[in-house]
Scaffold this motif. Structure first.
Motif, PDB file in Angstrom:
ATOM      1  N   LEU A   3      29.788  50.137  21.169  1.00 40.55           N
ATOM      2  CA  LEU A   3      29.745  51.359  20.370  1.00 40.55           C
ATOM      3  C   LEU A   3      28.364  51.979  20.387  1.00 40.55           C
ATOM      4  O   LEU A   3      27.355  51.325  20.666  1.00 40.55           O
ATOM      5  CB  LEU A   3      30.127  51.036  18.917  1.00 40.55           C
ATOM      6  N   THR A   4      28.308  53.268  20.061  1.00 39.21           N
ATOM      7  CA  THR A   4      27.049  53.981  19.841  1.00 39.21           C
ATOM      8  C   THR A   4      27.145  54.640  18.475  1.00 39.21           C
ATOM      9  O   THR A   4      28.232  54.801  17.901  1.00 39.21           O
ATOM     10  CB  THR A   4      26.819  55.048  20.919  1.00 39.21           C
ATOM     11  N   ASP A   5      25.983  55.060  17.943  1.00 37.24           N
ATOM     12  CA  ASP A   5      25.994  55.745  16.647  1.00 37.24           C
ATOM     13  C   ASP A   5      26.854  57.002  16.707  1.00 37.24           C
ATOM     14  O   ASP A   5      27.597  57.320  15.758  1.00 37.24           O
ATOM     15  CB  ASP A   5      24.570  56.101  16.223  1.00 37.24           C
ATOM     16  N   ALA A   6      26.736  57.725  17.812  1.00 39.80           N
ATOM     17  CA  ALA A   6      27.518  58.959  17.945  1.00 39.80           C
ATOM     18  C   ALA A   6      29.007  58.657  17.937  1.00 39.80           C
ATOM     19  O   ALA A   6      29.810  59.382  17.328  1.00 39.80           O
ATOM     20  CB  ALA A   6      27.122  59.674  19.235  1.00 39.80           C
ATOM     21  N   LYS A   7      29.383  57.562  18.635  1.00 40.03           N
ATOM     22  CA  LYS A   7      30.783  57.179  18.686  1.00 40.03           C
ATOM     23  C   LYS A   7      31.301  56.828  17.291  1.00 40.03           C
ATOM     24  O   LYS A   7      32.396  57.243  16.877  1.00 40.03           O
ATOM     25  CB  LYS A   7      30.957  55.993  19.641  1.00 40.03           C
ATOM     26  N   VAL A   8      30.479  56.065  16.544  1.00 44.02           N
ATOM     27  CA  VAL A   8      30.897  55.649  15.200  1.00 44.02           C
ATOM     28  C   VAL A   8      31.060  56.870  14.297  1.00 44.02           C
ATOM     29  O   VAL A   8      32.031  56.991  13.547  1.00 44.02           O
ATOM     30  CB  VAL A   8      29.893  54.654  14.596  1.00 44.02           C
ATOM     31  N   ARG A   9      30.103  57.790  14.367  1.00 42.35           N
ATOM     32  CA  ARG A   9      30.162  58.991  13.526  1.00 42.35           C
ATOM     33  C   ARG A   9      31.388  59.853  13.829  1.00 42.35           C
ATOM     34  O   ARG A   9      31.880  60.579  12.970  1.00 42.35           O
ATOM     35  CB  ARG A   9      28.900  59.828  13.711  1.00 42.35           C
ATOM     36  N   SER A  10      31.866  59.769  15.059  1.00 42.87           N
ATOM     37  CA  SER A  10      32.986  60.627  15.484  1.00 42.87           C
ATOM     38  C   SER A  10      34.356  60.059  15.125  1.00 42.87           C
ATOM     39  O   SER A  10      35.370  60.734  15.290  1.00 42.87           O
ATOM     40  CB  SER A  10      32.920  60.851  16.996  1.00 42.87           C
ATOM     41  N   PRO A  57      27.973  54.507   6.407  1.00 43.48           N
ATOM     42  CA  PRO A  57      26.669  54.330   7.066  1.00 43.48           C
ATOM     43  C   PRO A  57      25.671  53.479   6.282  1.00 43.48           C
ATOM     44  O   PRO A  57      24.520  53.329   6.693  1.00 43.48           O
ATOM     45  CB  PRO A  57      26.161  55.772   7.162  1.00 43.48           C
ATOM     46  N   ALA A  58      26.067  52.929   5.057  1.00 39.00           N
ATOM     47  CA  ALA A  58      25.142  52.095   4.305  1.00 39.00           C
ATOM     48  C   ALA A  58      24.656  50.931   5.166  1.00 39.00           C
ATOM     49  O   ALA A  58      23.483  50.548   5.131  1.00 39.00           O
ATOM     50  CB  ALA A  58      25.815  51.576   3.035  1.00 39.00           C
ATOM     51  N   VAL A  59      25.562  50.384   5.964  1.00 38.70           N
ATOM     52  CA  VAL A  59      25.206  49.367   6.958  1.00 38.70           C
ATOM     53  C   VAL A  59      25.305  50.035   8.321  1.00 38.70           C
ATOM     54  O   VAL A  59      26.389  50.397   8.774  1.00 38.70           O
ATOM     55  CB  VAL A  59      26.148  48.152   6.867  1.00 38.70           C
ATOM     56  N   SER A  60      24.166  50.212   8.955  1.00 36.07           N
ATOM     57  CA  SER A  60      24.136  50.916  10.246  1.00 36.07           C
ATOM     58  C   SER A  60      24.693  50.033  11.362  1.00 36.07           C
ATOM     59  O   SER A  60      24.911  48.828  11.170  1.00 36.07           O
ATOM     60  CB  SER A  60      22.703  51.311  10.592  1.00 36.07           C
TER      61      SER A  60
END
Length: 397
Positions: A3-10, A57-60
């Motif tokens: 995963l990437t941050d962008a993927k998680v946010r999407s 997002p509390a836990v990145s």
């Protein structure tokens, strides 16, 4: 694919919960409500298990991977990471419940079970209540020496140095109790031993001048207040015991035929029973008092109820009304009056004098060889003291 941050946010919610994997067992659970929760799937002793790391997002993503890696290290050491996590949580909750106030209350229950003297318990409660005002809600394992010092400095700022010293000692007793029960590791008050201002020793006021003592004795005899107060002071002069021991005396402790007073251990400072010979003058005072209170339990009951003894301040207040100030005489000072004049007479063994007023030799070895009651000498000394008081009283007319 990791995963990437962008993927998680999407990631978007669906009608049902679904999982999106990272790697090495880490995945994010996308709930129908739209929240994202990090999970770690692993096997321990052949069984599949699951750990929850918290919500995004509390836990990145980076933090979730760190937690996953830590869990894998624990697994490699043969431990169940989820069991360790729950144990740590239970320990944290236990620490939070083991507050200073809770431990102080347990300490007091122990003290009561030991049948400590009522006055000792009262002072302990008073001191610990002061400590609990500042420290009561704090987990005891989080209380340090500087934190305790803040509480003690408040007392020093008021000039009550002796109280600060005693409070440090009582807080230390609670900590040692906590150490024994596993709630604390050390007693932080030990580090404060030399940090407090040392109070100047001030002996209790006592009259040792024969002329002034004679004036006091005559004034007590002429006291026009309550007869019970007058009798208590008259007897206290003769027996030279602690005021609390006399105030709380019960008729069952006296044998007027054998002329002895047996004070039970629970009322004695050193927790040892004390037997006192009574001269005829003391017997006469007790017989007069028996007409007033012989049907009750206490020899010297409170002025308002027979269910309690005289209050702690009654005798001292009577002395004040007789114009003997606190800097000249206190009810406790009669012990010093007796001890001083008995020693100055040169007639009596100093050990017999100390035994008479229930002092215990602080030298442990000497104490072993000084256990004799000196009874016969104390009987003669008690009569001498009562006769000497009469002589002092009459010679000063």
């Amino acid at each position: 694919m990791p995963l990437t941050d962008a993927k998680v946010r999407s990631l978007k919610s669906r009608d049902k919960d679904y999982k999106v994997g990272d790697f090495d067992g880490l995945f994010v659970l996308v709930k129908a409500s739209g929240s994202l929760s990090w999970r770690f799937k692993y096997r321990f002793l052949g069984k599949e298990k699951l750990m929850v790391f918290g919500d995004y997002p509390a836990v990145s993503l980076a933090r979730a991977r760190t937690l996953r890696d830590d869990a894998r290290v624990q697994l490699s050491a043969g431990n169940d990471p989820n069991a360790l996590k729950q144990a740590a949580k239970r320990a944290q909750l236990a620490q939070a419940s083991e507050t200073f106030g809770a431990l102080a209350d347990s300490f007091l229950r122990k003290a009561r079970a030991e049948n400590l003297a009522a006055s000792t318990l009262s002072k302990t409660v008073w001191l610990l209540d002061m400590a609990k005002a500042d420290l009561g809600k704090m987990p005891i394992c989080e209380i340090t020496a500087p934190i305790i010092m803040v509480t003690l400095r408040k007392l020093e700022a008021r000039g009550t140095y002796e109280t600060a010293k005693r409070l440090r000692s009582k807080i230390g007793a609670v900590f040692r109790f906590a150490v024994a029960s596993g709630a604390a590791d050390t007693d932080p008050t030990y580090a404060l031993k030399d940090a407090l201002i040392s109070p100047k020793s001030k002996p209790r006021a006592a009259i040792i001048n024969a002329h002034r003592l004679g004036q006091l004795l005559r004034t007590i005899d002429g006291y026009n207040g309550q007869a019970t107060t007058r009798h208590a002071l008259q007897l206290l002069v003769i027996v030279a015991q602690r005021p609390g021991e006399l105030r709380q005396a019960r008729w069952a402790e006296f044998d007027l035929v054998k002329a002895i007073w047996t004070i039970p251990a629970e009322r004695m400072k050193m927790r040892r029973p004390h037997v006192l010979p009574l001269p005829p003058q003391a017997i006469n005072i007790l017989k007069n008092q028996h007409f007033l209170t012989g049907n009750g339990d206490f020899v010297f009951p409170a002025l308002t109820t027979s269910k309690r003894c005289l209050s702690e301040n009654t005798l001292n207040m009577a002395l004040r009304r007789m114009d003997f100030g606190a800097d000249e005489m206190t009810s406790h000072g009669f012990r010093a009056t007796f001890s001083t004049l008995a020693n100055e007479s040169g007639l009596w063994n100093p050990d017999a004098i100390e035994r008479h007023i229930a002092h215990v030799d602080k030298n442990a070895i000497r104490g072993i060889y000084s256990r004799g009651e000196y009874w016969e000498e104390r009987v003669r000394m008690a009569r001498w003291w009562a006769d000497n008081l009469n002589k002092i009283k009459s010679e000063m007319d």
